[in-house]
Design a protein around this motif. Sequence first.
Motif, PDB file in Angstrom:
ATOM      1  N   TYR A   1       0.857  -1.181   0.000  1.00 37.60           N
ATOM      2  CA  TYR A   1       0.000   0.000   0.000  1.00 37.60           C
ATOM      3  C   TYR A   1       0.894   1.233   0.000  1.00 37.60           C
ATOM      4  O   TYR A   1       2.031   1.184   0.463  1.00 37.60           O
ATOM      5  CB  TYR A   1      -0.867   0.027   1.263  1.00 37.60           C
ATOM      6  N   SER A   2       0.336   2.331  -0.481  1.00 33.20           N
ATOM      7  CA  SER A   2       1.102   3.583  -0.411  1.00 33.20           C
ATOM      8  C   SER A   2       1.033   4.108   1.027  1.00 33.20           C
ATOM      9  O   SER A   2       0.161   3.693   1.804  1.00 33.20           O
ATOM     10  CB  SER A   2       0.502   4.620  -1.364  1.00 33.20           C
TER      11      SER A   2
ATOM     12  N   GLU B   1       0.000   6.950   1.973  1.00 32.11           N
ATOM     13  CA  GLU B   1      -1.291   7.628   2.163  1.00 32.11           C
ATOM     14  C   GLU B   1      -2.376   6.614   2.505  1.00 32.11           C
ATOM     15  O   GLU B   1      -3.169   6.820   3.423  1.00 32.11           O
ATOM     16  CB  GLU B   1      -1.690   8.408   0.898  1.00 32.11           C
ATOM     17  N   GLN B   2      -2.380   5.510   1.767  1.00 27.27           N
ATOM     18  CA  GLN B   2      -3.406   4.482   2.013  1.00 27.27           C
ATOM     19  C   GLN B   2      -3.268   3.903   3.420  1.00 27.27           C
ATOM     20  O   GLN B   2      -4.246   3.740   4.144  1.00 27.27           O
ATOM     21  CB  GLN B   2      -3.285   3.359   0.973  1.00 27.27           C
TER      22      GLN B   2
ATOM     23  N   LYS C   1      -4.282   6.431   6.069  1.00 31.23           N
ATOM     24  CA  LYS C   1      -5.734   6.631   6.058  1.00 31.23           C
ATOM     25  C   LYS C   1      -6.403   5.463   6.795  1.00 31.23           C
ATOM     26  O   LYS C   1      -7.294   5.661   7.620  1.00 31.23           O
ATOM     27  CB  LYS C   1      -6.221   6.703   4.609  1.00 31.23           C
TER      28      LYS C   1
END
Lengths: 183, 142
Positions: free
Chosen positions: A4-5, A7-8, A11
């Motif tokens: 996952y990035s 950001e992901q 979040k």
Amino acid sequence: MSDYSDEQLLKMFRNESSRHKAFGCIVEQYGRRLYWHIRKIVIVHEDADDVLQNTFEKAWKGLSDFRQEAQLFTWLYRIATNEAVSFLQQKRNRSTIPLDDAEMLSASLQNDSYFSGDQIQMHLQKAILKLPEKQRIVFNMKYFEEMPYQKMSAILDTSVGALKASYHHAVMKIKAYFENASI
Amino acid sequence: MTGGKFPEYLHKDSPFTVPDGYFDDFQKRIMLRIRETEKPVIRLNRYLKYAVAAGILLLSLTILLLHDRPPGAPLDDQSTDAALTWAYHLDKTAWMAAMLDMDETDRPEYYCCTEEQETDIIYFLVSQDIPIETLMQSLQDE
């Protein structure tokens, strides 16, 4: 598990219901690299395992405050490096025999059942262990992990120029070690 | 390589290994530890806080008296064992913190050596009716 990035992951982490899943993904995504980074600093597997767990515990507690001024990877690496260095300091302080890091870690290396290197690799590790702490970390990150200086600079909070100088000094010392030992 | 080449016989393969299957379950182990750190901490209310501080003060005095005891002298006070039990749980910094700083921002973890010990003490305190003698007697009976 797919990556996952940042950001992901962040979040997901901020959402109470997916917090554990997000952190599990972070452990999965970065754990192995962090382990090897720590292992090269503390040498012994059991110690590396302890430090890795401490690293993730700190990360768990601090991730809510992580402001993405750095990449997640950089932030985790910084925690891991600090934890590993603190661990060595505590280990040295606990030791009843006054040893410096090089002596203490060389002894650990000799007795490490999870060291499968040949004589040359043993000599290389011993030469690395003789380096000052910062040079040792820089050398490992550059030589073994092939990490770009820019990234190292963010992790170690040191200028690229200083890192290059450290690495150069480290290389010279290791070469001298091999020349003197006539290996 | 900066600063010249290393001898050709050097290579970058890692000479370190890990136990079989180490990376298979380490995520599980780490998540388990994370969940351990999440165990709820019960905060002391105002009165319990002062009760703890009183206990700490009593303990400090007991320790001071113990220091005056000749080496090997028998323990002549029943509360001493309980106090020693407390001494095991609390460190010097904690006593100082308790004696010097008793405002509303006091947190029970300041009194304890480790989180586990803190939790033990707090769980124990909340399960007891306070008078400190009762608490100490209970500790002695443990």
